[in-house]
Design a protein around this motif. Structure first.
Motif, PDB file in Angstrom:
ATOM      1  N   TRP A  83      -0.316   2.943 -12.899  1.00  0.00           N
ATOM      2  CA  TRP A  83      -1.246   3.762 -12.260  1.00  0.00           C
ATOM      3  C   TRP A  83      -2.228   4.266 -13.242  1.00  0.00           C
ATOM      4  N   ASN A 110      -4.835   2.399  -3.926  1.00  0.00           N
ATOM      5  CA  ASN A 110      -3.910   2.973  -3.897  1.00  0.00           C
ATOM      6  C   ASN A 110      -2.863   1.073  -3.351  1.00  0.00           C
ATOM      7  N   THR A 111      -3.506   0.184  -3.881  1.00  0.00           N
ATOM      8  CA  THR A 111      -2.329  -0.727  -3.697  1.00  0.00           C
ATOM      9  C   THR A 111      -1.813  -1.671  -4.750  1.00  0.00           C
ATOM     10  N   ALA A 119      -0.114   7.626  -0.614  1.00  0.00           N
ATOM     11  CA  ALA A 119       0.365   8.753  -1.675  1.00  0.00           C
ATOM     12  C   ALA A 119      -0.668  10.167  -1.465  1.00  0.00           C
ATOM     13  N   ALA A 169       7.320   2.847  -5.254  1.00  0.00           N
ATOM     14  CA  ALA A 169       6.176   3.609  -6.409  1.00  0.00           C
ATOM     15  C   ALA A 169       6.983   5.154  -6.163  1.00  0.00           C
ATOM     16  N   LEU A 212       0.611   9.119  -7.627  1.00  0.00           N
ATOM     17  CA  LEU A 212       1.241   8.112  -7.851  1.00  0.00           C
ATOM     18  C   LEU A 212       1.035   7.634  -9.353  1.00  0.00           C
ATOM     19  N   THR A 251       0.791  -1.158  -0.379  1.00  0.00           N
ATOM     20  CA  THR A 251       0.300   0.056   0.100  1.00  0.00           C
ATOM     21  C   THR A 251       0.797   1.388   0.214  1.00  0.00           C
ATOM     22  N   ASN A 291      -6.020   1.136  -8.374  1.00  0.00           N
ATOM     23  CA  ASN A 291      -6.131   1.742  -7.792  1.00  0.00           C
ATOM     24  C   ASN A 291      -6.912   3.349  -6.789  1.00  0.00           C
ATOM     25  N   SER A 302      -3.247  -4.002  -9.937  1.00  0.00           N
ATOM     26  CA  SER A 302      -3.939  -3.686  -8.338  1.00  0.00           C
ATOM     27  C   SER A 302      -5.207  -2.818  -8.539  1.00  0.00           C
TER      28      SER A 302
END
Length: 122
Positions: free
Chosen positions: A51, A75-76, A24, A96, A29, A21, A72, A70
């Motif tokens: 992303w 954010n993982t 951000a 990242a 990201l 994780t 989105n 992912s």
């Protein structure tokens, strides 16, 4: 702002799933990736995902066995590792990227996790 989870000990041929994780809050990201470092060796690229666009890249050594995905909204990023081999044994790092584009080099990523150990026994 990058935290990994998962990892552990598994027999050859088995599977493991790593998760990561990114917090951000202070950057945008653009991509996330996984690298690994075995004892006595340099850190090497494993897989990356952009992303939004969802483009993925894999190292030849893991292509067809590992899958990067992912979420989105959260954010993982996850790395599903199948058909594991003893040579996959390493500390796995999540990274990242806070700039446009997608890279496979260590300097292409801005934020790194602490790493999680993956050990594959023969």
């Amino acid at each position: 702002p990058v935290v990994e989870s998962g990892g552990g000990l598994v027999q050859a041929g088995g599977s493991l799933r790593l998760s990561c994780t990114a917090s951000a809050r202070t950057f945008t990201l653009y991509a996330m990736s996984w690298f690994r470092q075995a004892p006595g060796k340099e850190r090497e690229f494993v897989a990356a995902i952009s992303w939004g666009g969802g483009s993925t890249y894999y190292a030849d050594a893991v292509k067809g066995r590992f899958i990067i995905t992912s979420d989105n909204a959260k954010n993982t990023v996850a790395l599903q590792m199948n058909s594991l081999k003893p040579e996959d044994t390493a500390v796995y790092y999540c990274a990242a990227r806070g700039r446009g584009g997608l890279g496979r080099g260590i300097t292409d990523y801005d934020f790194w996790g602490q790493g999680t150990q993956v050990t594959v026994s023969s």
